[in-house]
Design a protein around this motif. Structure first.
Motif, PDB file in Angstrom:
ATOM      1  N   TRP A   1      -3.831   7.272   4.113  1.00 16.17           N
ATOM      2  CA  TRP A   1      -2.616   7.445   3.296  1.00 16.17           C
ATOM      3  C   TRP A   1      -1.445   6.692   3.923  1.00 16.17           C
ATOM      4  O   TRP A   1      -0.692   5.989   3.233  1.00 16.17           O
ATOM      5  CB  TRP A   1      -2.288   8.924   3.162  1.00 16.17           C
ATOM      6  CG  TRP A   1      -1.134   9.210   2.232  1.00 16.17           C
ATOM      7  CD1 TRP A   1       0.202   9.105   2.515  1.00 16.17           C
ATOM      8  CD2 TRP A   1      -1.212   9.615   0.870  1.00 16.17           C
ATOM      9  NE1 TRP A   1       0.954   9.432   1.424  1.00 16.17           N
ATOM     10  CE2 TRP A   1       0.112   9.756   0.399  1.00 16.17           C
ATOM     11  CE3 TRP A   1      -2.269   9.892   0.007  1.00 16.17           C
ATOM     12  CZ2 TRP A   1       0.409  10.149  -0.908  1.00 16.17           C
ATOM     13  CZ3 TRP A   1      -1.983  10.293  -1.296  1.00 16.17           C
ATOM     14  CH2 TRP A   1      -0.652  10.412  -1.739  1.00 16.17           C
ATOM     15  N   GLU A   2      -1.274   6.837   5.232  1.00 17.32           N
ATOM     16  CA  GLU A   2      -0.175   6.140   5.919  1.00 17.32           C
ATOM     17  C   GLU A   2      -0.360   4.629   5.854  1.00 17.32           C
ATOM     18  O   GLU A   2       0.622   3.889   5.694  1.00 17.32           O
ATOM     19  CB  GLU A   2      -0.103   6.595   7.375  1.00 17.32           C
ATOM     20  CG  GLU A   2       0.478   7.987   7.551  1.00 17.32           C
ATOM     21  CD  GLU A   2       0.687   8.341   9.008  1.00 17.32           C
ATOM     22  OE1 GLU A   2      -0.255   8.124   9.800  1.00 17.32           O
ATOM     23  OE2 GLU A   2       1.785   8.819   9.348  1.00 17.32           O
ATOM     24  N   LYS A   3      -1.589   4.177   5.992  1.00 18.68           N
ATOM     25  CA  LYS A   3      -1.839   2.735   5.965  1.00 18.68           C
ATOM     26  C   LYS A   3      -1.471   2.143   4.607  1.00 18.68           C
ATOM     27  O   LYS A   3      -0.850   1.070   4.522  1.00 18.68           O
ATOM     28  CB  LYS A   3      -3.303   2.450   6.292  1.00 18.68           C
ATOM     29  CG  LYS A   3      -3.632   0.972   6.428  1.00 18.68           C
ATOM     30  CD  LYS A   3      -5.047   0.773   6.908  1.00 18.68           C
ATOM     31  CE  LYS A   3      -5.188   1.158   8.366  1.00 18.68           C
ATOM     32  NZ  LYS A   3      -4.447   0.216   9.265  1.00 18.68           N
ATOM     33  N   ILE A   4      -1.834   2.836   3.526  1.00 17.77           N
ATOM     34  CA  ILE A   4      -1.559   2.318   2.181  1.00 17.77           C
ATOM     35  C   ILE A   4      -0.076   2.421   1.844  1.00 17.77           C
ATOM     36  O   ILE A   4       0.538   1.447   1.392  1.00 17.77           O
ATOM     37  CB  ILE A   4      -2.405   3.068   1.133  1.00 17.77           C
ATOM     38  CG1 ILE A   4      -3.895   2.753   1.327  1.00 17.77           C
ATOM     39  CG2 ILE A   4      -1.972   2.698  -0.286  1.00 17.77           C
ATOM     40  CD1 ILE A   4      -4.825   3.583   0.467  1.00 17.77           C
ATOM     41  N   THR A   5       0.508   3.593   2.059  1.00 10.92           N
ATOM     42  CA  THR A   5       1.887   3.818   1.603  1.00 10.92           C
ATOM     43  C   THR A   5       2.935   3.248   2.549  1.00 10.92           C
ATOM     44  O   THR A   5       4.002   2.808   2.104  1.00 10.92           O
ATOM     45  CB  THR A   5       2.153   5.322   1.417  1.00 10.92           C
ATOM     46  OG1 THR A   5       1.972   6.000   2.671  1.00 10.92           O
ATOM     47  CG2 THR A   5       1.219   5.903   0.377  1.00 10.92           C
ATOM     48  N   LYS A   6       2.663   3.248   3.867  1.00  9.88           N
ATOM     49  CA  LYS A   6       3.667   2.792   4.826  1.00  9.88           C
ATOM     50  C   LYS A   6       3.467   1.341   5.232  1.00  9.88           C
ATOM     51  O   LYS A   6       4.388   0.523   5.155  1.00  9.88           O
ATOM     52  CB  LYS A   6       3.656   3.706   6.054  1.00  9.88           C
ATOM     53  CG  LYS A   6       4.190   5.103   5.764  1.00  9.88           C
ATOM     54  CD  LYS A   6       4.437   5.878   7.047  1.00  9.88           C
ATOM     55  CE  LYS A   6       5.159   7.186   6.753  1.00  9.88           C
ATOM     56  NZ  LYS A   6       5.525   7.911   7.986  1.00  9.88           N
ATOM     57  N   GLU A   7       2.261   1.030   5.702  1.00 13.37           N
ATOM     58  CA  GLU A   7       2.030  -0.325   6.173  1.00 13.37           C
ATOM     59  C   GLU A   7       2.029  -1.342   5.033  1.00 13.37           C
ATOM     60  O   GLU A   7       2.482  -2.470   5.203  1.00 13.37           O
ATOM     61  CB  GLU A   7       0.705  -0.399   6.940  1.00 13.37           C
ATOM     62  CG  GLU A   7       0.704   0.400   8.240  1.00 13.37           C
ATOM     63  CD  GLU A   7      -0.590   0.220   9.017  1.00 13.37           C
ATOM     64  OE1 GLU A   7      -1.311  -0.775   8.760  1.00 13.37           O
ATOM     65  OE2 GLU A   7      -0.894   1.081   9.868  1.00 13.37           O
ATOM     66  N   HIS A   8       1.511  -0.935   3.871  1.00 14.36           N
ATOM     67  CA  HIS A   8       1.421  -1.859   2.742  1.00 14.36           C
ATOM     68  C   HIS A   8       2.470  -1.590   1.666  1.00 14.36           C
ATOM     69  O   HIS A   8       2.529  -2.323   0.685  1.00 14.36           O
ATOM     70  CB  HIS A   8       0.019  -1.803   2.129  1.00 14.36           C
ATOM     71  CG  HIS A   8      -1.056  -2.330   3.032  1.00 14.36           C
ATOM     72  ND1 HIS A   8      -1.432  -3.656   3.056  1.00 14.36           N
ATOM     73  CD2 HIS A   8      -1.818  -1.716   3.976  1.00 14.36           C
ATOM     74  CE1 HIS A   8      -2.392  -3.831   3.948  1.00 14.36           C
ATOM     75  NE2 HIS A   8      -2.643  -2.660   4.518  1.00 14.36           N
ATOM     76  N   ASP A   9       3.276  -0.545   1.853  1.00 15.90           N
ATOM     77  CA  ASP A   9       4.344  -0.216   0.908  1.00 15.90           C
ATOM     78  C   ASP A   9       3.808  -0.153  -0.525  1.00 15.90           C
ATOM     79  O   ASP A   9       4.371  -0.698  -1.474  1.00 15.90           O
ATOM     80  CB  ASP A   9       5.474  -1.252   1.003  1.00 15.90           C
ATOM     81  CG  ASP A   9       6.745  -0.777   0.301  1.00 15.90           C
ATOM     82  OD1 ASP A   9       6.876   0.449   0.070  1.00 15.90           O
ATOM     83  OD2 ASP A   9       7.600  -1.629  -0.030  1.00 15.90           O
ATOM     84  N   THR A  10       2.680   0.529  -0.664  1.00 13.70           N
ATOM     85  CA  THR A  10       1.995   0.650  -1.945  1.00 13.70           C
ATOM     86  C   THR A  10       1.941   2.112  -2.366  1.00 13.70           C
ATOM     87  O   THR A  10       1.732   2.995  -1.529  1.00 13.70           O
ATOM     88  CB  THR A  10       0.556   0.087  -1.830  1.00 13.70           C
ATOM     89  OG1 THR A  10       0.632  -1.294  -1.484  1.00 13.70           O
ATOM     90  CG2 THR A  10      -0.200   0.231  -3.142  1.00 13.70           C
ATOM     91  N   ALA A  11       2.132   2.361  -3.667  1.00 15.33           N
ATOM     92  CA  ALA A  11       2.106   3.730  -4.172  1.00 15.33           C
ATOM     93  C   ALA A  11       0.667   4.200  -4.372  1.00 15.33           C
ATOM     94  O   ALA A  11      -0.250   3.392  -4.507  1.00 15.33           O
ATOM     95  CB  ALA A  11       2.862   3.821  -5.495  1.00 15.33           C
ATOM     96  N   ILE A  12       0.484   5.507  -4.366  1.00 14.18           N
ATOM     97  CA  ILE A  12      -0.828   6.102  -4.611  1.00 14.18           C
ATOM     98  C   ILE A  12      -0.719   7.107  -5.748  1.00 14.18           C
ATOM     99  O   ILE A  12       0.205   7.925  -5.779  1.00 14.18           O
ATOM    100  CB  ILE A  12      -1.375   6.820  -3.359  1.00 14.18           C
ATOM    101  CG1 ILE A  12      -1.653   5.821  -2.236  1.00 14.18           C
ATOM    102  CG2 ILE A  12      -2.662   7.577  -3.685  1.00 14.18           C
ATOM    103  CD1 ILE A  12      -2.174   6.464  -0.962  1.00 14.18           C
ATOM    104  N   VAL A  13      -1.657   7.046  -6.665  1.00 11.49           N
ATOM    105  CA  VAL A  13      -1.773   8.026  -7.735  1.00 11.49           C
ATOM    106  C   VAL A  13      -3.096   8.766  -7.548  1.00 11.49           C
ATOM    107  O   VAL A  13      -4.153   8.142  -7.493  1.00 11.49           O
ATOM    108  CB  VAL A  13      -1.738   7.365  -9.135  1.00 11.49           C
ATOM    109  CG1 VAL A  13      -2.048   8.399 -10.215  1.00 11.49           C
ATOM    110  CG2 VAL A  13      -0.384   6.721  -9.394  1.00 11.49           C
ATOM    111  N   VAL A  14      -3.031  10.090  -7.413  1.00 13.40           N
ATOM    112  CA  VAL A  14      -4.233  10.909  -7.289  1.00 13.40           C
ATOM    113  C   VAL A  14      -4.386  11.689  -8.591  1.00 13.40           C
ATOM    114  O   VAL A  14      -3.595  12.588  -8.890  1.00 13.40           O
ATOM    115  CB  VAL A  14      -4.138  11.868  -6.092  1.00 13.40           C
ATOM    116  CG1 VAL A  14      -5.431  12.669  -5.959  1.00 13.40           C
ATOM    117  CG2 VAL A  14      -3.863  11.097  -4.802  1.00 13.40           C
TER     118      VAL A  14
END
Length: 234
Positions: free
Chosen positions: A79-92
């Motif tokens: 979660w941290e890698k996707i949202t923080k490192e890549h500044d990408t949103a997640i939809v669950v």
């Protein structure tokens, strides 16, 4: 900033890849943008390929949160890698939370979910330790012993102990004769002395000893034995 929507599928015994893909496509993700890890894929190659593709402003859609990992630790890291490192949103899709891509403050929602995950992981760790402690305590009460079983004292110990007390053997020699370490020999000597003193105390308190008056002489013998034991420097 880009605005590409990707999907991630990880097959498992709990969720088939087909079911996840169908839900993600219904959300509006094109099939060419769905990355799938098979159940037997080692190292999650599709997930790492997805990381190479996503850019700031993109969105990654998951069917459920556990598609990121089987433990809280795994989920938090991804979660941290996707949202923080890549500044990408997640939809669950299975979570009743605002979609991070469409929320008024997507970063806030991502941080909120991350905080909840960390809180749940800490609680799980504390609960696991508590249950382990309670299980160990209950086992001890039932007489269960953990660790390597204690080495049994052989019959020849008393003979070698006598030779040691007579000065014929050193601690090292006595331990070698019994095929044990010096610390074990010292422990056996201490336990043997304790048992002897305990047995003597029982004789002192025996009604016959009290009546005959031999109890006091036995006490003197025990005191002498204890003094000798202390001087031995085991």
């Amino acid at each position: 900033m880009n605005n590409t929507i990707y999907g991630y599928v990880r097959e498992s015994d709990k969720q088939s890849g087909e079911m996840q893909t169908h839900a993600i496509q219904e959300y509006g993700v094109e099939d060419s943008c769905v990355y799938r890890d098979k159940q037997n894929d080692a190292g999650f190659p599709a997930y790492h390929l997805l990381l190479e593709r996503i850019r700031p402003g993109d969105t990654v859609v998951l069917k459920s949160l556990d598609r990121l990992g089987d433990s809280y630790d795994d989920i938090i890291v991804k979660w941290e890698k996707i949202t923080k490192e890549h500044d990408t949103a997640i939809v669950v899709l299975d979570m009743q939370l605002p979609e991070t891509a469409k929320a008024l403050n997507g970063q806030f929602v991502s941080e909120l979910v991350l905080d909840v995950l960390k809180y749940a992981e800490r609680n799980q760790r504390v609960l696991r330790r508590r249950r382990q402690s309670e299980g160990i305590k209950a086992a001890h009460e039932r007489g269960v012993r953990f660790g390597t079983p204690s080495k049994q004292v052989p019959e020849e110990f008393q003979r070698i102990k006598a030779e040691y007390e007579q000065g014929k053997l050193t601690v090292t020699d006595a331990a070698a004769r019994l095929n044990i370490c010096r610390a074990t020999f010292r422990r056996w000597m201490s336990e043997d002395r304790t048992e002897n003193i305990k047995g003597s105390e029982e004789r002192i308190n025996h009604p016959a000893a009290i009546k005959s008056g031999t109890g006091e002489s036995l006490k003197e013998e025990i005191a002498a034995e204890a003094a000798d034991g202390g001087e031995e420097g085991l």
